[in-house]
Design a protein around this motif. Structure first.
Motif, PDB file in Angstrom:
ATOM      1  N   ALA A   1      50.847  -4.225  30.941  1.00 50.68           N
ATOM      2  CA  ALA A   1      50.727  -2.874  31.484  1.00 50.68           C
ATOM      3  C   ALA A   1      50.601  -2.923  32.992  1.00 50.68           C
ATOM      4  CB  ALA A   1      49.516  -2.167  30.881  1.00 50.68           C
ATOM      5  N   GLY A   2      50.877  -1.774  33.617  1.00 50.79           N
ATOM      6  CA  GLY A   2      50.748  -1.648  35.057  1.00 50.79           C
ATOM      7  C   GLY A   2      50.280  -0.259  35.425  1.00 50.79           C
ATOM      8  N   ASN A   3      49.577  -0.152  36.549  1.00 52.65           N
ATOM      9  CA  ASN A   3      49.062   1.138  36.989  1.00 52.65           C
ATOM     10  C   ASN A   3      49.048   1.168  38.503  1.00 52.65           C
ATOM     11  OD1 ASN A   3      47.998   3.700  36.433  1.00 52.65           O
ATOM     12  ND2 ASN A   3      45.925   2.991  36.844  1.00 52.65           N
ATOM     13  N   THR A   4      49.656   2.198  39.084  1.00 54.94           N
ATOM     14  CA  THR A   4      49.771   2.320  40.526  1.00 54.94           C
ATOM     15  C   THR A   4      49.404   3.733  40.937  1.00 54.94           C
ATOM     16  OG1 THR A   4      51.573   0.712  40.567  1.00 54.94           O
ATOM     17  CG2 THR A   4      51.302   2.105  42.517  1.00 54.94           C
ATOM     18  N   ALA A   5      48.640   3.863  42.019  1.00 54.12           N
ATOM     19  CA  ALA A   5      48.285   5.184  42.539  1.00 54.12           C
ATOM     20  C   ALA A   5      48.129   5.098  44.056  1.00 54.12           C
ATOM     21  CB  ALA A   5      46.989   5.677  41.908  1.00 54.12           C
ATOM     22  N   PHE A   6      48.702   6.086  44.764  1.00 60.48           N
ATOM     23  CA  PHE A   6      48.586   6.157  46.223  1.00 60.48           C
ATOM     24  C   PHE A   6      48.322   7.592  46.633  1.00 60.48           C
ATOM     25  CE2 PHE A   6      51.240   2.353  45.714  1.00 60.48           C
ATOM     26  CZ  PHE A   6      50.532   1.452  46.504  1.00 60.48           C
TER      27      PHE A   6
ATOM     28  N   PHE B   1      48.528  14.322  49.599  1.00 58.53           N
ATOM     29  CA  PHE B   1      49.703  14.148  48.754  1.00 58.53           C
ATOM     30  C   PHE B   1      49.505  12.841  47.975  1.00 58.53           C
ATOM     31  CE2 PHE B   1      50.976  16.588  52.424  1.00 58.53           C
ATOM     32  CZ  PHE B   1      51.702  17.634  51.866  1.00 58.53           C
ATOM     33  N   SER B   2      49.716  12.914  46.685  1.00 60.80           N
ATOM     34  CA  SER B   2      49.414  11.735  45.871  1.00 60.80           C
ATOM     35  C   SER B   2      50.528  11.458  44.868  1.00 60.80           C
ATOM     36  CB  SER B   2      48.082  11.917  45.135  1.00 60.80           C
ATOM     37  OG  SER B   2      48.128  13.045  44.284  1.00 60.80           O
ATOM     38  N   PHE B   3      50.562  10.212  44.445  1.00 61.32           N
ATOM     39  CA  PHE B   3      51.561   9.753  43.476  1.00 61.32           C
ATOM     40  C   PHE B   3      50.894   8.730  42.559  1.00 61.32           C
ATOM     41  CE2 PHE B   3      54.209   6.051  42.484  1.00 61.32           C
ATOM     42  CZ  PHE B   3      55.151   6.630  41.653  1.00 61.32           C
ATOM     43  N   GLY B   4      51.172   8.819  41.257  1.00 59.72           N
ATOM     44  CA  GLY B   4      50.656   7.843  40.304  1.00 59.72           C
ATOM     45  C   GLY B   4      51.708   7.473  39.277  1.00 59.72           C
TER      46      GLY B   4
ATOM     47  N   VAL C   1      53.032  13.482  40.485  1.00 55.89           N
ATOM     48  CA  VAL C   1      52.982  13.728  41.922  1.00 55.89           C
ATOM     49  C   VAL C   1      52.188  14.998  42.107  1.00 55.89           C
ATOM     50  CG1 VAL C   1      55.131  12.545  42.487  1.00 55.89           C
ATOM     51  CG2 VAL C   1      55.179  14.961  41.841  1.00 55.89           C
ATOM     52  N   ALA C   2      51.422  15.086  43.199  1.00 55.01           N
ATOM     53  CA  ALA C   2      50.548  16.247  43.360  1.00 55.01           C
ATOM     54  C   ALA C   2      50.236  16.489  44.825  1.00 55.01           C
ATOM     55  CB  ALA C   2      49.247  16.040  42.581  1.00 55.01           C
ATOM     56  N   VAL C   3      49.836  17.707  45.087  1.00 56.95           N
ATOM     57  CA  VAL C   3      49.324  18.088  46.387  1.00 56.95           C
ATOM     58  C   VAL C   3      47.932  18.663  46.172  1.00 56.95           C
ATOM     59  CG1 VAL C   3      50.413  20.373  46.244  1.00 56.95           C
ATOM     60  CG2 VAL C   3      49.688  19.479  48.471  1.00 56.95           C
TER      61      VAL C   3
END
Length: 791
Positions: free
Chosen positions: A592-597, A614-617, A641-643
């Motif tokens: 598994a993998g998980n990324t968030a910025f 501004f975010s991305f996961g 993706v979110a604001v």
């Protein structure tokens, strides 16, 4: 020259209990002749009915087992001249009382209602009180008369005798009967033709089992016949049995074909030989060994006398009263064939009533219809099973724990679902156990794909999430109004309330649906470290600035799992009270993998601060960062993706307050093994927070928060709900459209306390509560306590 046992036309067929010959003449049937079966209903009307977990009641079963009629089949043995009479409770031995008191979902008792049992025997008195009033189909074929005999009446009575409160009852007292008599056909030389016609007629009328409690005057052990057959060079057993007669070969093959066709919809039960000295099962009872296409749904039944432990009803010993299962052991069961049965000729007194006459008898002839009746019960409980599966349930769940069985084990049989069971050369797979046959074998699972046997299964033992982060519990709510099919190790279909299953995911389906208290404390620690160098900034209020950055940790989907060794948070000054904050993490394992910025712009003016982020996961083989089990949360690929926007104000040097709102879009990658296709959707979250500095030591902070976790506000999911299966195991689905916005509101509240001691120890304590508004809250509470040393 072959043994006469193989040449059915050479000698008269003989009963396994009663002596040959005898009996009166006349019709004795419920109507004349064989009428053609009604046309099959249109295909769309033949959808198998739904079954459910048969609901068994231990107290009711024990009370029922004490009833006089239930025990009526057991002879008292006083004055009996039958050496096999023991008085053993043969129905209780096989736990038939648990079946008779069980209820299906519609409230129906499990007593054979709606099933048809075919009986091939030497004649019947259908006016006997055990058969009177039943729906009975009589097949005469080309035979002008229908014999009235004791033996057939007894066999039919054991299989399906009326539960009328008098004398005894059958194993399936509410089953209907299909009766045919071979006696006249045997005498006029049309025996094989008659059996073929009777078998096909029973199949056409929907019989779930055909009982054969008949044999030959002279029987040959199956192993002897097999050796002779292999040495003969014959291409088929029909050719071998015909002994050079092409007409007879065709008749044999027609009968074998009829048996094979019958097994498409029913089980064939054959009584083993009563000859204890035979050394092996009889050739006829072991017919699948010579005609392999008959192996699927064929049961051979032997007869034994049992010694029972009165304290718990378990079997201590068994005394075989018939030929052993031997060559038929892989498809053989053993029952107690000593019984008090309807026997018209027992009314020898001129004033006696043959319709109310009974006698004590023993033999495999009376053991076999007990098994046939049980097949009717299983067929009522599980109408979606193929005959082979019904056969398997009886074999797999049979009782086999007494020493005599264990000491005579001669092999094992692999069944569906990886289930392997040993069998005995003497007793086959053992004694039927209806209670076990009605229960799930090896636990239950949700089956997905095209077929219960080839598709993926997810066991319920470990719990199955029905809702999760962002998507909420909309699917669980939709499922709560329906039943869902689950299957056991054998592929048998049981049905659970979707509400009960959905309860596992009522809070979002995972441990808390978001980060726990410990994770939140670690996240705050990461972010707080970014502001450490701003402690002397003059006009810029650090409390307000930090209060603007912290709320997203409680309510942002991207930052929900911002933790672990790879997590980071950095603050970059841009000048004049403006800052850029970069936060994120990357985690990768073998599976598994998980990324968030997240990139945030913070602006501070005295006691007031704002943040625009501004975010991305993205998660691989996880559901928005969390491990999910089961087919409702396909975890191959999720992303968002979110604001987000937050505002905070420092009320004093001690207090600051903040608010946060996030709007985003999420997606769940298509997983062919999943039951739910979520696609893309929009979500929102938000909440309030308050920070108190200097609570106790002057170096501590307390963060309080309350709000709404990420919730879908727009989006549709396509839900394929398993609601049944066909006879071949094909899964039936109900397609449901689910409005994800109708999930309950996922609320969160809690606090995190941090304190830096004089010796540079950091103490962390957190309490977090997640629950769903609008349904049974069932809050998930997490507590965290941490201590670390800074060097």
């Amino acid at each position: 020259m072959k043994d006469s046992a193989l040449r059915l036309l050479a000698g008269a067929a003989c009963l396994l209990v009663a002596s040959c010959g005898g009996g009166g003449s006349g019709d004795g049937g419920n109507g004349g002749g064989s009428t053609p079966p009604e046309s099959a209903p249109p295909e769309e009307e033949q959808t198998p009915a739904s079954s459910s977990y048969p609901e068994m009641d231990e107290v009711a079963a024990e009370a029922y087992a004490a009833g006089a009629e239930f025990n009526g089949i057991d002879p008292s043995c006083s004055g009996s001249t039958n050496p096999g009479c023991t008085g053993t409770s043969n129905y209780a031995l096989q736990n038939i009382h648990h079946a008779h008191t069980a209820k299906l979902a519609d409230g129906t008792r499990l007593r054979g209602k709606g099933t048809l049992i075919a009986v091939v025997d030497d004649g019947f008195r259908t006016t006997h009180q055990e058969l009177a009033g039943k729906t009975i189909h009589i097949y005469r074929g080309n035979i002008p008369s229908f014999a009235v005999m004791d033996h057939g009446t007894a066999v039919a009575g054991v299989a399906a005798g009326n539960a009328d409160g008098d004398e005894m009852m059958g194993v399936a007292p509410e089953a209907d009967l299909h009766l045919t008599s071979w006696e006249v056909a045997n005498n006029n030389g049309t025996f094989l033709e008659h059996l073929t016609g009777a078998t096909r007629d029973a199949a056409a009328r929907g019989a779930v089992v055909q009982n054969n409690s008949w044999g030959f005057e002279s029987e040959t052990a199956a192993d002897e016949t097999l050796a002779a057959f292999e040495a003969s060079g014959a291409d088929s057993f029909a050719e071998y049995a015909a002994d050079g007669s092409s007409d007879l070969e065709a008749d044999y093959q027609s009968l074998f074909d009829a048996y094979s066709d019958f097994q498409e919809t029913g089980v064939i039960v054959f009584a083993n030989s009563n000859d204890e000295t035979l050394g092996d099962a009889s050739t006829l009872a072991a017919l699948p060994r010579f005609v392999p296409e008959l192996e699927g749904a064929w049961l051979t039944v032997s007869n034994a006398r049992f010694t029972i432990d009165e304290s718990d009803g378990s079997i201590l010993d068994a005394d075989l009263l018939s030929a052993p299962c031997g060559s038929a052991a892989e498809f053989c069961l053993t029952s107690d064939g000593t019984a008090y049965v309807p026997w018209p000729s027992a009314a020898s007194d001129p004033d006696g009533d043959p319709d109310a006459a009974y006698t004590v008898a023993t033999g495999t002839s009376l053991a076999a219809p007990q098994v046939s009746g049980q097949i009717a019960l299983i067929s009522q409980a599980f109408p979606n099973l193929s005959p082979e599966e019904v056969t398997t349930r009886l074999l797999v769940t049979a009782q086999r724990n007494w020493a005599g069985f264990q000491n005579s084990i001669s092999g094992s049989t692999p069944f569906a679902g990886g289930v392997t069971r040993s069998y005995s050369d003497l007793y086959g797979h053992g004694v039927p156990d209806m209670k076990a046959a009605l229960e799930a074998v090896g636990g239950v699972s949700i089956a997905t794909g095209n077929n219960v046997f080839s598709g993926r299964r997810t066991s319920l033992d470990g719990g199955i999430a029905t809702g999760g982060p962002v998507v909420g519990n909309a699917v669980a709510k939709a499922m709560g109004k329906r039943d869902i099919m689950v299957v056991d190790a054998l592929g048998t279909d049981f049905y659970l309330s979707g509400k009960a299953l959905g309860a596992n995911g009522a809070d979002g389906g995972l441990s808390s649906g978001q980060a726990d208290a410990g994770q939140l404390a670690r996240n705050i620690d990461q972010v707080a470290a970014s502001f450490a160098f701003l402690e002397t900034t003059g006009s810029i209020s650090v409390p307000a600035l930090e209060s603007a950055a912290v709320p997203k940790l409680f309510f942002s989907q991207t930052h929900a799992n911002l933790g672990g060794d790879t997590a980071f948070s950095r603050l970059f000054p841009l000048g004049d009270g403006r800052f850029l904050q970069l936060a994120g993490h990357m985690e990768q394992t073998e599976s598994a993998g998980n990324t968030a910025f997240s990139l945030s712009r913070l602006t501070a003016r005295e006691n007031f601060a704002t943040e625009l982020s501004f975010s991305f996961g993205h998660s691989a083989n996880r559901f928005f960062g969390y491990t999910a089990s089961g087919p409702f949360l396909p975890a191959e690929d999720t992303g968002n993706v979110a604001v987000g926007f937050s505002v905070s104000k420092a009320l004093s040097s001690a207090w600051s307050v903040g608010a946060y709102a996030e709007f985003g879009s999420g997606f769940v990658g298509d997983d062919p093994s999943a039951l739910v296709d979520y696609g893309a959707f929009a979500y929102a979250s938000g909440g309030l927070s308050a920070r108190r500095r200097g609570v106790a030591t002057g170096h501590d902070t307390l963060d309080l928060y309350a709000g709404v976790r990420p919730k879908t506000v727009a989006g549709k999911a396509d839900f394929s709900l398993p609601v049944g299966r066909d006879l071949d195991g094909t899964i039936q689905y109900e397609e449901i459209g689910v409005d994800l916005a109708k999930s309950d509101l996922p609320l969160r509240l809690g606090f995190v306390y941090r304190n830096r001691t004089e010796r540079d120890f950091d103490v962390l304590f957190g309490l977090n509560t997640d629950f769903m508004a609008g349904s049974d809250p069932d809050p998930v509470l997490s507590v965290s306590l941490g201590l670390k040393k800074k060097f």
